[in-house]
Design an enzyme around this catalytic site. Structure first.
Site, PDB file in Angstrom:
ATOM      1  N   ASP A 102       0.848  -1.196   0.000  1.00  0.00           N
ATOM      2  CA  ASP A 102       0.000   0.000   0.000  1.00  0.00           C
ATOM      3  C   ASP A 102       0.886   1.250   0.000  1.00  0.00           C
ATOM      4  O   ASP A 102       2.099   1.182   0.188  1.00  0.00           O
ATOM      5  CB  ASP A 102      -0.897  -0.025   1.236  1.00  0.00           C
ATOM      6  CG  ASP A 102      -2.217   0.684   1.018  1.00  0.00           C
ATOM      7  OD1 ASP A 102      -2.292   1.551   0.115  1.00  0.00           O
ATOM      8  OD2 ASP A 102      -3.179   0.380   1.746  1.00  0.00           O
TER       9      ASP A 102
ATOM     10  N   GLU B  67       2.577   5.643  -3.807  1.00  0.00           N
ATOM     11  CA  GLU B  67       2.720   6.811  -4.685  1.00  0.00           C
ATOM     12  C   GLU B  67       4.118   7.446  -4.617  1.00  0.00           C
ATOM     13  O   GLU B  67       4.583   7.843  -5.681  1.00  0.00           O
ATOM     14  CB  GLU B  67       1.658   7.860  -4.330  1.00  0.00           C
ATOM     15  CG  GLU B  67       0.248   7.430  -4.561  1.00  0.00           C
ATOM     16  CD  GLU B  67      -0.330   6.587  -3.426  1.00  0.00           C
ATOM     17  OE1 GLU B  67       0.285   6.517  -2.337  1.00  0.00           O
ATOM     18  OE2 GLU B  67      -1.373   5.976  -3.638  1.00  0.00           O
TER      19      GLU B  67
ATOM     20  N   ASP C 169      -8.810   4.318  -2.590  1.00  0.00           N
ATOM     21  CA  ASP C 169      -9.849   4.380  -1.562  1.00  0.00           C
ATOM     22  C   ASP C 169     -11.006   5.250  -2.039  1.00  0.00           C
ATOM     23  O   ASP C 169     -11.077   6.446  -1.754  1.00  0.00           O
ATOM     24  CB  ASP C 169      -9.260   4.935  -0.262  1.00  0.00           C
ATOM     25  CG  ASP C 169      -8.098   4.092   0.224  1.00  0.00           C
ATOM     26  OD1 ASP C 169      -8.028   2.911  -0.123  1.00  0.00           O
ATOM     27  OD2 ASP C 169      -7.239   4.630   0.956  1.00  0.00           O
TER      28      ASP C 169
END
Length: 806
Positions: free
Chosen positions: A463, A466, A532
């Site tokens: 996760d 970025e 999300d």
């Protein structure tokens, strides 16, 4: 050669104004500089190099570097070293001059050609574009205030036209520029790194009015055709509508793909004033690849050649993945597994999401909640279920590895060496810098030795890739965060994939769930998801084109959190627009006042059945197929079984993506390019070469319009009714039906009830649809869309596929 109208330009005063604006503040219209039509003409000479053609101008260099008969890289720079440097991160292919030639034609054009592509580079004698004239006084006043002409930094009118070998126009570069960014006041240069300023680089291409554009990563504002849109190509978790993910690869309806070889923040304006303008914040060159293809899949084959293969994932990945934010304990996770098995429902993967540790960065599992993770995984494996573990890249300051990471400089930091914690609380901390090879190796080995070897976890969820802390003002091991803004997910997923390969060889396939991507990240055993997103009907509608453009970016594996991640705010007075088609009466403990959420969950689940990877996730107290009431449960079970009945087909499609690089979740433009009606159909797509899928995205709807592309006949999946292509029909869509048709190719109807068991791949009888049949061992797109192909009735393996059990 094709020439689009080039009367759009501004004088030198505009150049000065824009340059001043760029260097004084953030300027949204960054691409405007490339429209300045001020020529700087130098002499041109040509030379053949061992792997490229080099054209020298007076103060700049143009390099043409072939990679195959239909692939060429073009680099333009005012710096010799930058112009001759290798391609950037994500590109793994080796240039090849085989079959390429260089000539100069009678008009003075440099003509560089192969059996697939012809490139014409304009000579200096071609008149530059210019604006309509002004009177002398008007011009002198402008020159006085804006200092007249300045060609030092461009734009350079080096027109380069690319056609197929048969002279079909593909695209033309009209001009490009390199404008210095103003340097900031430096930090303590005696002891710390500086943020490099570099140049703002841009290029302007033609954009004929009938051209359409796809790809460029994930944009969640609802568009499919990107023409007449501004694309902000950088990772942005907080982007309106949902996270933006930058994959700077675009596919044109005119038969080419363009890879923009710059990882900094890039703004792309498509189609405005019949121009495409690409503008990147930091670079030392303009560098891009053009891939020509008669068919869309030829373009993806070129992308695969340049950036790497999309590996076959573990078989379990193509089944069903159950997740929730979060299952906080070992007991809860095992109870869910037993719930599926007790109900005789198929399930392949269970997810241990974040907040599983004692502290962020300890790289452990909280023993009070996970007392025996090795025993848990053994029990899951005995039920035929794999585990997917979430591991975050953050390290809080009071954890055991923090001081070591800080000392070695392995945390993403500001120029003065301070770790950048960004938005995070002190309990989360900064990110590890996996662009550092030593840090990446340590990261993988820690995961291996603390999770995989001792506990037996199967797959990993990386996760926050970025990275989720904005790196624009940070320093990475490879350089400034501003220059390399978008590459972290490529390095981060590679750290684990390459570690798996080093330590386990080919003994196991790799599956990594990741939230952001970049050129080449598909080669790291990756599945990317839409981040999300909000659990709403609007988000369901916008997710379809978001996924189609992402897979069009050369990334075959994409999914969503089925039914969304974040719950919207539900007010006490809330009521759905229409009476819910699924009663919430026996699901209130889960949905509370969101009365139409069971209906939304069912519709999203139906769509998810036809995803490359089917995964349910979200912030809900309960999130299993039996959590939304008995009415919903019956429908969800039906589609869950359908997912497994389609497994031979899906697995064959995955092998096709491995072979070709082409996605199998396909926007309609890929297979029906001769039908102009499909250019911007946002809510239909092909799942492989056979299924046309049309999700229901309106609350309360029991029918929907479906366009059947021209060029073949279709069969309604549910009724076997034969339908002509090139028409729009109204498809019946009661709550248990997702409109789905298929081309006149063999599809299978499997009727036997399915019961879960330890080895739960069904052997299925196959009853094909009406029509003339031909037999093939796997599905492939052919030039004859009506040709019949048949799935083997009982086969569990496919031609060219190694048997593999994990």
């Amino acid at each position: 050669m094709r020439h689009s109208f080039e009367g759009y330009c501004i004088g030198a005063y505009g150049f000065r104004r824009i340059l001043h604006t760029w260097n004084s503040k953030t300027f949204g219209a960054t691409a405007l500089l490339a429209t300045i039509a001020c020529s700087f003409i130098g002499t041109a000479t040509a030379q053949d190099n061992s792997s490229r053609f080099v054209l020298q101008r007076e103060n700049r260099i143009i390099v043409l570097e072939p990679y195959g008969p239909n692939i060429i890289r073009i680099t333009l720079s005012t710096t010799q070293s930058a112009g001759l440097a290798s391609a950037g991160y994500g590109i793994t292919a080796i240039p090849s001059m085989s079959g390429w030639r260089h000539e100069r034609d009678s008009a003075g054009y440099d003509v560089i050609y192969s059996a697939g592509i012809t490139v014409h580079v304009a000579p200096r004698t071609v008149p530059p574009p210019h604006p309509m004239p002004l009177d002398e006084l008007n011009q002198s006043l402008r020159s006085h205030y804006f200092y007249g002409d300045d060609h030092e930094h461009g734009p350079y009118n080096d027109s380069i036209s690319i056609t197929t070998a048969s002279e079909k126009p593909l695209l033309t570069l009209w001009r490009w520029s390199m404008v210095p960014n103003v340097e900031r006041k430096s930090w303590n240069t005696d002891t710390h790194e500086n943020i490099d300023s570099g140049y703002r680089v841009s290029a302007t291409f033609d954009s004929p009015p009938d051209e359409h554009y796809y790809g460029l990563g994930q944009q969640q504002q609802g568009a499919l055709d990107l023409r007449d849109h501004r694309i902000l190509c950088w990772h942005d978790y907080s982007s309106i509508g949902g996270e933006n993910v930058c994959v700077p690869f675009m596919v044109s309806s005119h038969g080419y793909g363009l890879i923009w070889d710059n990882p900094s923040k890039t703004t792309i304006d498509l189609g405005f004033n019949q121009k495409n303008v690409w503008s990147s914040e930091v670079g030392d060159r303009v560098s891009f690849f053009v891939i020509a293809g008669d068919k869309t899949d030829d373009i993806y084959q070129g992308y695969r050649q340049l950036t790497g293969v999309a590996h076959l994932l573990p078989k379990a990945t193509y089944g069903y993945i159950q997740s929730k934010a979060i299952y906080p304990t070992q007991d809860q996770l095992l109870a869910v597994a037993k719930g599926y098995r007790d109900r005789h429902l198929p399930l392949d993967v269970l997810v241990v999401d974040f907040l599983n540790m004692t502290k962020q960065g300890e790289l452990d599992l909280d023993p009070t909640r996970w007392p025996d993770p090795a025993g848990m995984n053994r029990e899951l494996h005995s039920m035929g279920i794999k585990s997917l573990l979430s591991v975050w890249p953050h390290f809080a300051a009071d954890t055991q590895f923090y001081d070591m990471l800080l000392k070695k400089g392995w945390l993403i930091h500001t120029p003065d060496g301070t770790p950048d914690s960004g938005w995070t609380t002190k309990e989360i901390g900064p990110n590890i810098d996996t662009t550092n090879a030593e840090a990446a190796k340590w990261w993988w080995e820690s995961i291996r030795d603390r999770y995989i070897k001792p506990f037996g976890f199967d797959y990993l969820w990386l996760d926050e890739t970025e990275p989720d802390i904005d790196p624009a003002n940070d320093v990475l091991s490879i350089g400034s965060g501003k220059r390399y803004y978008n590459v972290y997910p490529l390095f981060h997923t590679a750290s684990v994939y390459e570690g798996f390969r080093r330590d386990f060889g080919d003994s196991r396939r790799v599956m990594i769930l990741a939230r952001a991507a970049y050129l080449g990240a598909q080669r790291n055993g990756t599945v990317f998801w839409s981040s999300d997103i909000i659990s709403s009907w609007d988000m369901l509608k916008r997710s379809i084109p978001a996924g189609l453009n992402f897979t069009a970016s050369g990334m075959p594996y994409w999914d969503t959190d089925i039914a969304g991640f974040f719950s919207p705010t539900i007010y006490p007075t809330y009521h759905s627009a229409h009476k819910p088609l699924v009663s919430p009466s026996d699901a209130r403990a889960t949905v509370n006042g969101y009365e139409d959420y069971p209906e939304l969950f069912v519709r999203w689940f139906e769509w998810g059945t036809f995803h490359p990877v089917m995964r349910v996730h979200g912030e809900r107290e309960h999130n299993e197929v039996w959590s939304y009431g008995k009415q919903a449960e019956a429908i969800l079970e039906e589609y869950l079984r359908l997912r497994y009945q389609l497994m031979p087909y899906t697995y064959s499609l995955a092998y096709g993506s491995y072979q070709t690089g082409a996605p199998f979740m396909r926007a309609l433009f890929m297979d029906f390019s001769s039908d102009p009606e499909v250019a911007d159909i946002r809510d239909e797509y092909m799942f492989g070469p056979a299924f046309l899928v049309a999700p229901v995205v309106e609350q309360g709807a029991t029918s929907r319009k479906v366009y059947l592309p021209a060029g073949c006949d279709w069969y309604d999946y549910w009724t076997n009714k034969r339908l002509k292509g090139g028409q729009t029909i109204t498809a019946s869509a009661p709550i248990d039906i997702i409109p789905s048709s298929f081309e006149q190719v063999p599809l299978c109807r499997w009727a036997l009830p399915f019961k879960a068991r330890r080895n739960h791949r069904p052997s299925l009888p196959c009853a094909s649809i009406p029509g003339q049949m031909q037999t093939s061992r796997s599905f492939r797109t052919t030039e004859q869309p009506t040709r019949m192909r048949k799935v083997p009735a009982r086969s569990r393996s496919f031609t060219g596929m190694r048997r593999q059990t994990n």
